[in-house]
Design a protein around this motif. Structure first.
Motif, PDB file in Angstrom:
ATOM      1  N   MET A 188     -40.767  78.927  51.934  1.00 24.63           N
ATOM      2  CA  MET A 188     -40.962  79.861  50.854  1.00 24.63           C
ATOM      3  C   MET A 188     -41.481  79.375  49.546  1.00 24.63           C
ATOM      4  O   MET A 188     -42.553  79.974  49.048  1.00 24.63           O
TER       5      MET A 188
ATOM      6  N   ASP B 200     -51.849  84.931  49.241  1.00 25.93           N
ATOM      7  CA  ASP B 200     -50.993  85.447  50.448  1.00 25.93           C
ATOM      8  C   ASP B 200     -51.810  85.257  51.637  1.00 25.93           C
ATOM      9  O   ASP B 200     -51.734  86.427  52.578  1.00 25.93           O
TER      10      ASP B 200
ATOM     11  N   ARG C  74     -45.017  89.370  49.567  1.00 22.48           N
ATOM     12  CA  ARG C  74     -44.921  89.477  48.148  1.00 22.48           C
ATOM     13  C   ARG C  74     -44.505  90.598  47.465  1.00 22.48           C
ATOM     14  O   ARG C  74     -43.554  90.644  46.413  1.00 22.48           O
TER      15      ARG C  74
ATOM     16  N   LEU D  10     -37.975  88.430  53.670  1.00 22.39           N
ATOM     17  CA  LEU D  10     -39.245  87.463  53.056  1.00 22.39           C
ATOM     18  C   LEU D  10     -40.485  87.311  53.544  1.00 22.39           C
ATOM     19  O   LEU D  10     -41.343  87.153  52.938  1.00 22.39           O
ATOM     20  N   ILE D  11     -40.550  87.387  54.828  1.00 22.09           N
ATOM     21  CA  ILE D  11     -41.911  87.131  55.576  1.00 22.09           C
ATOM     22  C   ILE D  11     -41.946  88.222  56.573  1.00 22.09           C
ATOM     23  O   ILE D  11     -41.158  88.896  57.027  1.00 22.09           O
TER      24      ILE D  11
ATOM     25  N   ARG E 104     -46.641  85.561  56.826  1.00 19.86           N
ATOM     26  CA  ARG E 104     -47.184  85.932  55.738  1.00 19.86           C
ATOM     27  C   ARG E 104     -46.129  86.376  54.834  1.00 19.86           C
ATOM     28  O   ARG E 104     -45.314  87.038  55.242  1.00 19.86           O
ATOM     29  N   LEU E 105     -46.254  85.889  53.585  1.00 22.92           N
ATOM     30  CA  LEU E 105     -45.225  86.366  52.349  1.00 22.92           C
ATOM     31  C   LEU E 105     -45.221  87.718  52.282  1.00 22.92           C
ATOM     32  O   LEU E 105     -46.136  88.327  52.050  1.00 22.92           O
TER      33      LEU E 105
ATOM     34  N   LEU F 273     -39.803  84.672  43.229  1.00 23.55           N
ATOM     35  CA  LEU F 273     -41.238  84.067  43.682  1.00 23.55           C
ATOM     36  C   LEU F 273     -41.674  83.091  42.679  1.00 23.55           C
ATOM     37  O   LEU F 273     -41.999  81.833  42.964  1.00 23.55           O
TER      38      LEU F 273
ATOM     39  N   LEU G 234     -45.366  79.156  50.538  1.00 22.91           N
ATOM     40  CA  LEU G 234     -45.773  80.707  50.485  1.00 22.91           C
ATOM     41  C   LEU G 234     -45.947  81.254  49.135  1.00 22.91           C
ATOM     42  O   LEU G 234     -46.979  81.881  48.689  1.00 22.91           O
ATOM     43  N   ALA G 235     -45.067  80.927  48.337  1.00 20.81           N
ATOM     44  CA  ALA G 235     -44.996  81.557  47.119  1.00 20.81           C
ATOM     45  C   ALA G 235     -46.084  80.882  45.987  1.00 20.81           C
ATOM     46  O   ALA G 235     -46.939  81.655  45.259  1.00 20.81           O
TER      47      ALA G 235
END
Length: 111
Positions: free
Chosen positions: A32, A41, A86, A70-71, A83-84, A97, A35-36
């Protein structure tokens, strides 16, 4: 080749307890934070995170992150991408995030 999106919960059904449980594990939190930190993204392959765990354990960790909302996981048959989510995470848990991104940078979050 288009993949099949393995769906997690709807955005309004994201649960703080499930998110915290998912983030409590150091390997999932590492995924995470990476990804953040990627503001584009971009979709990443599950093997791109260089986790020091077996493939079966990685599969478990990505499933936990997906089920927490979350993903997104995309199944291409012989590989999976992640993929996040977001927009959904930011809407439901503003600032989360940024905390993860700050952890990736090794510092405190900006205010």
């Amino acid at each position: 080749m288009a993949g099949k999106n393995l769906a997690g919960p709807e955005a309004d059904a994201l649960d703080l307890g499930a998110v915290f449980r998912a983030l409590a594990d150091e390997h999932r939190r590492s995924v995470m934070t990476q990804l953040a930190a990627d503001r584009g993204d971009n979709e990443r392959g599950c093997n791109s995170f260089d986790l020091p765990i077996s493939k079966q354990t990685q599969t478990h960790h990505f499933r936990v992150l997906r089920e927490a909302g979350l993903i997104d996981e995309i199944d291409y048959g012989n590989r999976k991408g992640v993929r996040l989510r977001r927009t959904d995470v930011e809407k439901k848990f503003p600032g989360l995030l940024a905390l993860l991104e700050a952890e990736a940078a090794g510092g405190a979050p900006s205010r």
